[in-house]
Scaffold this motif. Structure first.
Motif, PDB file in Angstrom:
ATOM      1  N   ALA A  32       4.397   7.247  -4.954  1.00  0.00           N
ATOM      2  CA  ALA A  32       4.021   7.862  -6.229  1.00  0.00           C
ATOM      3  C   ALA A  32       3.904   9.371  -6.108  1.00  0.00           C
ATOM      4  O   ALA A  32       4.266  10.115  -7.034  1.00  0.00           O
ATOM      5  CB  ALA A  32       2.699   7.274  -6.715  1.00  0.00           C
ATOM      6  N   LEU A  33       3.414   9.841  -4.973  1.00  0.00           N
ATOM      7  CA  LEU A  33       3.306  11.283  -4.760  1.00  0.00           C
ATOM      8  C   LEU A  33       4.657  11.895  -4.425  1.00  0.00           C
ATOM      9  O   LEU A  33       5.004  12.981  -4.895  1.00  0.00           O
ATOM     10  CB  LEU A  33       2.292  11.573  -3.649  1.00  0.00           C
ATOM     11  CG  LEU A  33       0.834  11.253  -3.977  1.00  0.00           C
ATOM     12  CD1 LEU A  33      -0.038  11.394  -2.733  1.00  0.00           C
ATOM     13  CD2 LEU A  33       0.315  12.167  -5.082  1.00  0.00           C
ATOM     14  N   LEU A  34       5.444  11.189  -3.599  1.00  0.00           N
ATOM     15  CA  LEU A  34       6.738  11.731  -3.175  1.00  0.00           C
ATOM     16  C   LEU A  34       7.714  11.817  -4.345  1.00  0.00           C
ATOM     17  O   LEU A  34       8.510  12.763  -4.427  1.00  0.00           O
ATOM     18  CB  LEU A  34       7.325  10.847  -2.070  1.00  0.00           C
ATOM     19  CG  LEU A  34       8.601  11.350  -1.401  1.00  0.00           C
ATOM     20  CD1 LEU A  34       8.332  12.626  -0.618  1.00  0.00           C
ATOM     21  CD2 LEU A  34       9.180  10.275  -0.479  1.00  0.00           C
TER      22      LEU A  34
ATOM     23  N   ALA B 189      12.942   4.731  -8.367  1.00  0.00           N
ATOM     24  CA  ALA B 189      12.339   3.693  -7.538  1.00  0.00           C
ATOM     25  C   ALA B 189      12.435   4.060  -6.070  1.00  0.00           C
ATOM     26  O   ALA B 189      13.422   4.646  -5.619  1.00  0.00           O
ATOM     27  CB  ALA B 189      13.018   2.348  -7.780  1.00  0.00           C
ATOM     28  N   ALA B 190      11.391   3.703  -5.329  1.00  0.00           N
ATOM     29  CA  ALA B 190      11.417   3.751  -3.871  1.00  0.00           C
ATOM     30  C   ALA B 190      11.565   2.318  -3.381  1.00  0.00           C
ATOM     31  O   ALA B 190      10.877   1.410  -3.867  1.00  0.00           O
ATOM     32  CB  ALA B 190      10.141   4.377  -3.327  1.00  0.00           C
TER      33      ALA B 190
ATOM     34  N   ILE C 140       9.319  -2.675  -3.681  1.00  0.00           N
ATOM     35  CA  ILE C 140       9.809  -1.635  -4.577  1.00  0.00           C
ATOM     36  C   ILE C 140       8.628  -0.943  -5.245  1.00  0.00           C
ATOM     37  O   ILE C 140       7.601  -1.557  -5.534  1.00  0.00           O
ATOM     38  CB  ILE C 140      10.765  -2.228  -5.635  1.00  0.00           C
ATOM     39  CG1 ILE C 140      11.482  -1.134  -6.429  1.00  0.00           C
ATOM     40  CG2 ILE C 140      10.036  -3.193  -6.563  1.00  0.00           C
ATOM     41  CD1 ILE C 140      12.568  -1.673  -7.348  1.00  0.00           C
ATOM     42  N   THR C 141       8.766   0.360  -5.458  1.00  0.00           N
ATOM     43  CA  THR C 141       7.811   1.154  -6.231  1.00  0.00           C
ATOM     44  C   THR C 141       8.583   1.824  -7.351  1.00  0.00           C
ATOM     45  O   THR C 141       9.611   2.465  -7.099  1.00  0.00           O
ATOM     46  CB  THR C 141       7.136   2.231  -5.364  1.00  0.00           C
ATOM     47  OG1 THR C 141       6.528   1.625  -4.226  1.00  0.00           O
ATOM     48  CG2 THR C 141       6.080   2.981  -6.164  1.00  0.00           C
TER      49      THR C 141
ATOM     50  N   LEU D 227       0.814  -1.215   0.000  1.00  0.00           N
ATOM     51  CA  LEU D 227       0.000   0.000   0.000  1.00  0.00           C
ATOM     52  C   LEU D 227       0.847   1.264   0.000  1.00  0.00           C
ATOM     53  O   LEU D 227       0.358   2.335  -0.368  1.00  0.00           O
ATOM     54  CB  LEU D 227      -0.929   0.007   1.220  1.00  0.00           C
ATOM     55  CG  LEU D 227      -1.947  -1.138   1.298  1.00  0.00           C
ATOM     56  CD1 LEU D 227      -2.791  -1.002   2.556  1.00  0.00           C
ATOM     57  CD2 LEU D 227      -2.833  -1.175   0.063  1.00  0.00           C
ATOM     58  N   VAL D 228       2.104   1.142   0.400  1.00  0.00           N
ATOM     59  CA  VAL D 228       2.984   2.307   0.468  1.00  0.00           C
ATOM     60  C   VAL D 228       3.222   2.973  -0.895  1.00  0.00           C
ATOM     61  O   VAL D 228       3.523   4.166  -0.946  1.00  0.00           O
ATOM     62  CB  VAL D 228       4.311   1.930   1.151  1.00  0.00           C
ATOM     63  CG1 VAL D 228       5.322   3.060   1.096  1.00  0.00           C
ATOM     64  CG2 VAL D 228       4.056   1.544   2.609  1.00  0.00           C
TER      65      VAL D 228
END
Length: 390
Positions: free
Chosen positions: A152-154, A166-167, A176-177, A146-147
């Motif tokens: 996506a905003l940060l 990537a986060a 990973i995002t 869910l993070v």
């Protein structure tokens, strides 16, 4: 709006508490961190959580007792968050402790988080958002991670940005995002970060973890064991996907060591598990051709793991932490849940279908009211009687 966010992850060693203030200016949401704390779980509570986790058998009684015990712990943590916010908040987000994530042939059928939300609401007297994953699961999603909504905003691209970033979160599980201009946000669980490392430390060192990766730093990678671990089918499965300690637990590690058929010194075992995490994460970063990785989570405090990641990142992507963006690395997930609370409060979806695989974007969680601060509609006087009209 001031919101307290709580988080107790797959390592189940502490509850992270943050207080955040959110304000909107045009199409920008501003987050002002008001403080964070990490409150360690005691040994007894860690034992109770571990006793109900797969593959252990448990009872409904044990689950009920733990649900209320955790509710009391989260209630006290929420009270600390209210103090961090200066004594008053609008809401609390208490996602609970995940004890089971029901995955059947890659499809999530259900998920269970414990930590009586009613106890939290009773303690702090403001609405509390809980059960955040269920709505996404009901919409056909994984319910995790869910993070990525926060990521996506940060990491939202600015004008002129062209390369994906990537986060990376290094908790019990590494996830990973990937945020790229003009493309859907991607996010998924990569595999174990601290889960197997901590299981090995408990089993062979009689410690909750290998502090600073010191034992791993003294070891050498065992090539045969690494090959065996990398053969895990989960790594090859396409996203959306999510996992947890229902797969990567101490018994899983025992099975791989038994299949290897030879003893492995503990320092070599920890060194190999460290490289397993670094290798699987680096493979996903390379697959998405990211130019920057912004890391957070407990694994950031492990210099041995971070150095292995930096070695694999050299010349390929920049590795840094969320501290450089104003978000404390140890509190990022708790701030992310505070954001999900803000979104839910305003009727905005918090799960990303491109991440979870859901059929639609879901507004997350269930609100538990507490006191006069919560109203679901216009104010009315309390009724004194009920009558039936034919």
């Amino acid at each position: 709006m001031k919101i307290v966010g709580l988080m107790s992850g797959t390592s189940y060693d502490a509850v992270d508490v943050v207080a955040a203030e959110f304000t909107v200016e045009g199409d920008t949401l501003w987050l002002r961190p008001l403080g964070h704390r990490s409150l360690d779980h005691d040994e007894e509570l860690r034992g109770e959580i571990g006793a109900v986790l797969p593959p252990a058998a448990t009872t409904v009684e044990a689950v009920c007792r733990l649900d209320n015990r955790l509710g009391a712990v989260f209630a006290e943590a929420a009270a600390v968050g209210v103090e961090l916010a200066g004594g008053a908040v609008d809401a609390v987000v208490s996602p609970g402790q995940t004890v089971f994530h029901w995955v059947d042939d890659g499809v999530v059928r259900g998920t269970l988080q414990l930590g009586s939300v009613a106890r939290v609401a009773a303690r702090v007297g403001v609405p509390v958002l809980g059960d955040l994953r269920a709505a996404d699961v009901a919409a056909g999603g994984q319910g995790a991670p869910l993070v990525p909504a926060f990521d996506a905003l940060l990491l939202a691209p600015e004008a002129g940005d062209a390369a994906p970033r990537a986060a990376l979160n290094l908790g019990g599980i590494a996830n990973i995002t990937v945020v790229a201009p003009h493309a859907p946000v991607l996010g998924y669980d990569v595999g174990p970060a601290n889960a197997l490392l901590d299981a090995a430390a408990r089993r062979f060192l009689d410690r909750p973890c290998d502090v600073d990766g010191a034992v791993a730093a003294a070891g050498r990678v065992h090539p045969g064991l690494l090959r065996l671990l990398l053969a895990e089918p989960y790594y090859a499965a396409p996203p959306p996907k999510s996992t947890g300690k229902e797969l990567f637990h101490g018994g899983y590690l025992d099975d791989r060591l038994a299949a290897l058929g030879e003893p492995v010194p503990v320092e070599d075992l920890l060194a190999t598990l460290t490289v397993l995490t670094a290798t699987t994460v680096a493979a996903e970063c390379a697959r998405h051709e990211v130019t920057e990785v912004v890391a957070a989570g407990g694994g950031v405090r492990n210099p041995t793991l971070m150095s292995r990641l930096a070695e694999l990142a050299a010349g390929r992507w920049r590795l840094r932490t969320t501290d450089e963006l104003g978000v404390p690395t140890q509190a990022k997930e708790a701030y992310a849940f505070a954001l999900l609370g803000w979104l839910s409060w305003h009727g905005l979806p918090g799960a990303l279908p491109s991440v979870t695989g859901a059929a639609r974007a879901a507004v997350l969680g269930s609100w538990t009211p507490a006191g006069p601060a919560y109203r679901g509609g216009p104010a009315v006087a309390p009724p004194r009687r009920l009558r039936v009209r034919a």
